[in-house]
Design a protein around this motif. Sequence first.
Motif, PDB file in Angstrom:
ATOM      1  N   PHE A 140       3.626 -11.576  -8.885  1.00  0.00           N
ATOM      2  CA  PHE A 140       3.050 -10.334  -9.407  1.00  0.00           C
ATOM      3  C   PHE A 140       1.588 -10.201  -8.965  1.00  0.00           C
ATOM      4  CE2 PHE A 140       0.984  -7.987 -12.978  1.00  0.00           C
ATOM      5  CZ  PHE A 140       1.623  -6.768 -12.800  1.00  0.00           C
ATOM      6  N   ASN A 141       0.820 -11.285  -9.079  1.00  0.00           N
ATOM      7  CA  ASN A 141      -0.581 -11.260  -8.644  1.00  0.00           C
ATOM      8  C   ASN A 141      -0.684 -10.971  -7.149  1.00  0.00           C
ATOM      9  OD1 ASN A 141      -1.446 -11.775 -11.213  1.00  0.00           O
ATOM     10  ND2 ASN A 141      -2.140 -13.849 -10.802  1.00  0.00           N
ATOM     11  N   GLU A 142       0.203 -11.561  -6.357  1.00  0.00           N
ATOM     12  CA  GLU A 142       0.202 -11.309  -4.913  1.00  0.00           C
ATOM     13  C   GLU A 142       0.472  -9.831  -4.620  1.00  0.00           C
ATOM     14  OE1 GLU A 142       2.864 -13.959  -2.870  1.00  0.00           O
ATOM     15  OE2 GLU A 142       1.886 -15.739  -3.716  1.00  0.00           O
ATOM     16  N   ILE A 143       1.380  -9.242  -5.358  1.00  0.00           N
ATOM     17  CA  ILE A 143       1.700  -7.825  -5.178  1.00  0.00           C
ATOM     18  C   ILE A 143       0.487  -6.970  -5.543  1.00  0.00           C
ATOM     19  CG2 ILE A 143       3.093  -5.919  -6.090  1.00  0.00           C
ATOM     20  CD1 ILE A 143       5.415  -8.030  -6.325  1.00  0.00           C
ATOM     21  N   LEU A 144      -0.160  -7.291  -6.661  1.00  0.00           N
ATOM     22  CA  LEU A 144      -1.361  -6.535  -7.053  1.00  0.00           C
ATOM     23  C   LEU A 144      -2.455  -6.672  -6.006  1.00  0.00           C
ATOM     24  CD1 LEU A 144      -1.504  -7.340 -10.886  1.00  0.00           C
ATOM     25  CD2 LEU A 144      -0.797  -5.179  -9.803  1.00  0.00           C
ATOM     26  N   LEU A 145      -2.666  -7.869  -5.487  1.00  0.00           N
ATOM     27  CA  LEU A 145      -3.662  -8.087  -4.435  1.00  0.00           C
ATOM     28  C   LEU A 145      -3.319  -7.298  -3.183  1.00  0.00           C
ATOM     29  CD1 LEU A 145      -4.440 -11.887  -4.849  1.00  0.00           C
ATOM     30  CD2 LEU A 145      -6.052  -9.978  -5.137  1.00  0.00           C
ATOM     31  N   LEU A 147      -1.720  -4.497  -3.061  1.00  0.00           N
ATOM     32  CA  LEU A 147      -2.053  -3.094  -3.354  1.00  0.00           C
ATOM     33  C   LEU A 147      -3.561  -2.870  -3.270  1.00  0.00           C
ATOM     34  CD1 LEU A 147       0.378  -2.370  -6.324  1.00  0.00           C
ATOM     35  CD2 LEU A 147       0.481  -1.384  -4.022  1.00  0.00           C
ATOM     36  N   LEU A 148      -4.339  -3.806  -3.797  1.00  0.00           N
ATOM     37  CA  LEU A 148      -5.807  -3.685  -3.748  1.00  0.00           C
ATOM     38  C   LEU A 148      -6.334  -3.732  -2.319  1.00  0.00           C
ATOM     39  CD1 LEU A 148      -7.047  -5.841  -6.737  1.00  0.00           C
ATOM     40  CD2 LEU A 148      -7.459  -3.413  -6.388  1.00  0.00           C
ATOM     41  N   THR A 149      -5.876  -4.690  -1.551  1.00  0.00           N
ATOM     42  CA  THR A 149      -6.409  -4.860  -0.194  1.00  0.00           C
ATOM     43  C   THR A 149      -5.849  -3.822   0.782  1.00  0.00           C
ATOM     44  OG1 THR A 149      -4.750  -6.542   0.336  1.00  0.00           O
ATOM     45  CG2 THR A 149      -6.885  -7.313  -0.465  1.00  0.00           C
ATOM     46  N   GLY A 150      -4.642  -3.351   0.513  1.00  0.00           N
ATOM     47  CA  GLY A 150      -4.034  -2.362   1.398  1.00  0.00           C
ATOM     48  C   GLY A 150      -4.495  -0.945   1.135  1.00  0.00           C
ATOM     49  N   ASN A 151      -5.161  -0.732   0.013  1.00  0.00           N
ATOM     50  CA  ASN A 151      -5.589   0.618  -0.360  1.00  0.00           C
ATOM     51  C   ASN A 151      -7.078   0.687  -0.613  1.00  0.00           C
ATOM     52  OD1 ASN A 151      -2.998   2.095  -0.547  1.00  0.00           O
ATOM     53  ND2 ASN A 151      -2.541   0.498  -2.031  1.00  0.00           N
ATOM     54  N   THR A 152      -7.861  -0.078   0.130  1.00  0.00           N
ATOM     55  CA  THR A 152      -9.308  -0.109  -0.109  1.00  0.00           C
ATOM     56  C   THR A 152      -9.997   1.177   0.260  1.00  0.00           C
ATOM     57  OG1 THR A 152      -9.647  -1.183   2.028  1.00  0.00           O
ATOM     58  CG2 THR A 152      -9.523  -2.625   0.089  1.00  0.00           C
ATOM     59  N   GLY A 153      -9.430   1.967   1.143  1.00  0.00           N
ATOM     60  CA  GLY A 153     -10.064   3.204   1.561  1.00  0.00           C
ATOM     61  C   GLY A 153      -9.683   4.407   0.742  1.00  0.00           C
ATOM     62  N   THR A 154      -8.790   4.230  -0.226  1.00  0.00           N
ATOM     63  CA  THR A 154      -8.341   5.388  -1.005  1.00  0.00           C
ATOM     64  C   THR A 154      -8.893   5.372  -2.391  1.00  0.00           C
ATOM     65  OG1 THR A 154      -6.332   4.217  -1.646  1.00  0.00           O
ATOM     66  CG2 THR A 154      -6.198   5.710   0.265  1.00  0.00           C
TER      67      THR A 154
END
Length: 154
Positions: A140-145, A147-154
């Motif tokens: 779950f933490n990996e998935i949240l990370l 999402l955070l790292t893949g969407n830094t520009g939005t």
Amino acid sequence: MKRGKSSFQVEKAEDSPGFLLWQVTNLWQREIKKALEQYGLTHAQFVLLASTHWLTLNREELTQTALSTHTKIDQMTTSTVLRTLQNRGFLNREEHSTDTRAKTVTLTAKGLEITKKAVKTVEKFDNDFFQTLGARSGEFNEILLALLTGNTGT
């Protein structure tokens, strides 16, 4: 619901990851707010205090900008919340030793004391809240990370 008339791509609300994330986030925030009431802290205040403590364990000087970046709280809100915490005697903000535009942030003894107590409460709350995930909590933490790292520009 008839497929041809739906404005949605999903058949059930539970099929929408954004809607589920919104629901879980609201539930978690509502409960964490209750857990922090005993300290007279808002969630944003707690996050900034705890992050100040965390980051100062590894740095000599912590700036407001670094704190804003770490917490993902915008700089204006960070500054406003830090001013409130300073007025309550939980932290100090001073001019940076080499960059006069920057402010360094340090916890006071009072701030450190309340932060340590609140961290214990929040960590217990998180353990209880996320225990449903069991062995999947790391995933779950990996998935949240992601999402955070893949969407830094939005």
